[in-house]
Design an enzyme around this catalytic site. Sequence first.
Site, mmCIF file in Angstrom:
data_model
loop_
_atom_site.group_PDB
_atom_site.id
_atom_site.type_symbol
_atom_site.label_atom_id
_atom_site.label_comp_id
_atom_site.label_asym_id
_atom_site.label_seq_id
_atom_site.Cartn_x
_atom_site.Cartn_y
_atom_site.Cartn_z
ATOM 1 N N ASN A 13 39.032 89.646 88.993
ATOM 2 C CA ASN A 13 39.676 90.921 88.651
ATOM 3 C C ASN A 13 38.829 91.611 87.578
ATOM 4 O OD1 ASN A 13 41.332 92.995 87.819
ATOM 5 N ND2 ASN A 13 42.890 91.667 86.910
ATOM 6 N N TRP A 14 38.110 92.642 87.999
ATOM 7 C CA TRP A 14 37.203 93.330 87.071
ATOM 8 C C TRP A 14 37.929 94.318 86.163
ATOM 9 C CZ3 TRP A 14 32.279 94.763 90.464
ATOM 10 C CH2 TRP A 14 31.682 93.565 90.906
ATOM 11 N N LYS A 15 39.202 94.512 86.399
ATOM 12 C CA LYS A 15 40.019 95.428 85.581
ATOM 13 C C LYS A 15 39.342 96.793 85.466
ATOM 14 C CE LYS A 15 41.867 91.411 83.284
ATOM 15 N NZ LYS A 15 42.715 90.890 82.255
ATOM 16 N N HIS A 99 50.318 92.549 88.717
ATOM 17 C CA HIS A 99 49.552 91.948 87.611
ATOM 18 C C HIS A 99 50.303 92.213 86.309
ATOM 19 C CE1 HIS A 99 46.405 91.286 84.654
ATOM 20 N NE2 HIS A 99 45.842 90.524 85.561
ATOM 21 N N GLU A 101 49.403 93.138 83.487
ATOM 22 C CA GLU A 101 49.044 94.377 82.771
ATOM 23 C C GLU A 101 49.740 95.582 83.399
ATOM 24 O OE1 GLU A 101 44.803 93.789 82.847
ATOM 25 O OE2 GLU A 101 45.047 92.124 81.448
ATOM 26 N N GLU A 171 50.274 83.443 86.443
ATOM 27 C CA GLU A 171 49.466 83.849 85.297
ATOM 28 C C GLU A 171 50.360 83.937 84.058
ATOM 29 O OE1 GLU A 171 45.677 85.972 86.434
ATOM 30 O OE2 GLU A 171 47.210 87.508 86.530
ATOM 31 N N GLY A 177 43.448 86.813 78.930
ATOM 32 C CA GLY A 177 42.543 87.517 78.022
ATOM 33 C C GLY A 177 42.630 87.026 76.584
ATOM 34 N N SER A 217 42.510 82.944 81.289
ATOM 35 C CA SER A 217 41.362 82.407 80.553
ATOM 36 C C SER A 217 40.674 81.245 81.276
ATOM 37 C CB SER A 217 41.767 82.012 79.129
ATOM 38 O OG SER A 217 42.265 83.137 78.436
HETATM 39 C C1 PEP Z 1 43.661 88.317 84.773
HETATM 40 O O1 PEP Z 1 43.405 89.437 84.402
HETATM 41 O O2 PEP Z 1 44.304 88.146 85.817
HETATM 42 C C2 PEP Z 1 43.210 87.189 83.949
HETATM 43 C C3 PEP Z 1 43.613 85.981 84.271
HETATM 44 O O3 PEP Z 1 42.404 87.483 82.893
HETATM 45 P P1 PEP Z 1 41.562 86.426 81.998
HETATM 46 O O4 PEP Z 1 40.854 85.504 82.952
HETATM 47 O O5 PEP Z 1 40.605 87.279 81.216
HETATM 48 O O6 PEP Z 1 42.541 85.702 81.147
#
Ligand code: PEP
Length: 262
Positions: A13-15, A99, A101, A171, A177, A217
């Site tokens: 996921n490049w966000k 997600h 976010e 998640e 993050g 992470s």
């Molecule tokens: C995500 O955005 O789905 C995610 C798991 O981010 P990160 O790996 O940076 O924690």
Amino acid sequence: MAGRKRGPFVAGNWKMHMTRPEARELAEKAVAALAGLHESEIVLFPSFTALAEVGRAVAGSGIKIGAQDLHWEDKGAFTGEVSAPMLRDAGCTHVLVGHSERRQYFGETDESVNRKARAALRSGLTPIVCVGEVLAERESGRTIERIDAQLSAGLRDLASGEMEAVVLAYEPVWAIGTGKTASPGQAEEVHAHIRRRLEESYGKDRASCAIILYGGSVKPANSYSLFKEKNIDGFLVGGASLDAGDFAGIAAEALRAYREEK
Ligand code: PEP
């Protein structure tokens, strides 16, 4: 452990990162770094504007592309939104739904997650439906309650046949993050619970084939031990997917664990 058929499935996921030239460069690096890891299913999720560019860069590599969100209607007066048929047209096979976010900053609810998942399925896209608890919920012992609520509302009215095309991602919001990862045991506890819930709703066969990703992470250093857990079938990777070497390292470590089990 008996061999398993599921996974590894690794999603990046490049966000909200990467202009088109930057996205092309990262995708090309990912193609090179991931060569030889083709037993894994790999999907990149760039921003909408870079989908076509990344699609061209990965063409012929076996790597797929997906979008980070979608609208639940196929078309209409919804300024700023992008629909499932548009994503198919842009070359997507997958789409993230719910997600954390989106839930945290953009008012995504379990009800909109359900509408979006159904829209994705209608157009032949695989929705990756994300669930996860916030820190306060974990600390007050309400993790499972939260996951159950997200699953029952988010997957409402989906038939068993439709569930075949759904990927789930656990998640924990406190791990996204933040550099904090759920321990393999903490993650496995929730993954096993999700699979049990799927079994209750859709039967043993459907549940045993379901792909359940972990996100939060994930790095090359922890992907092997997480993937070793019986119900963790791959990863949804945020930050580390912006580095092709790290992303490929995560996929390689998951594949190493997978091959050991076969
Ligand atoms: C995500 O955005 O789905 C995610 C798991 O981010 P990160 O790996 O940076 O924690």
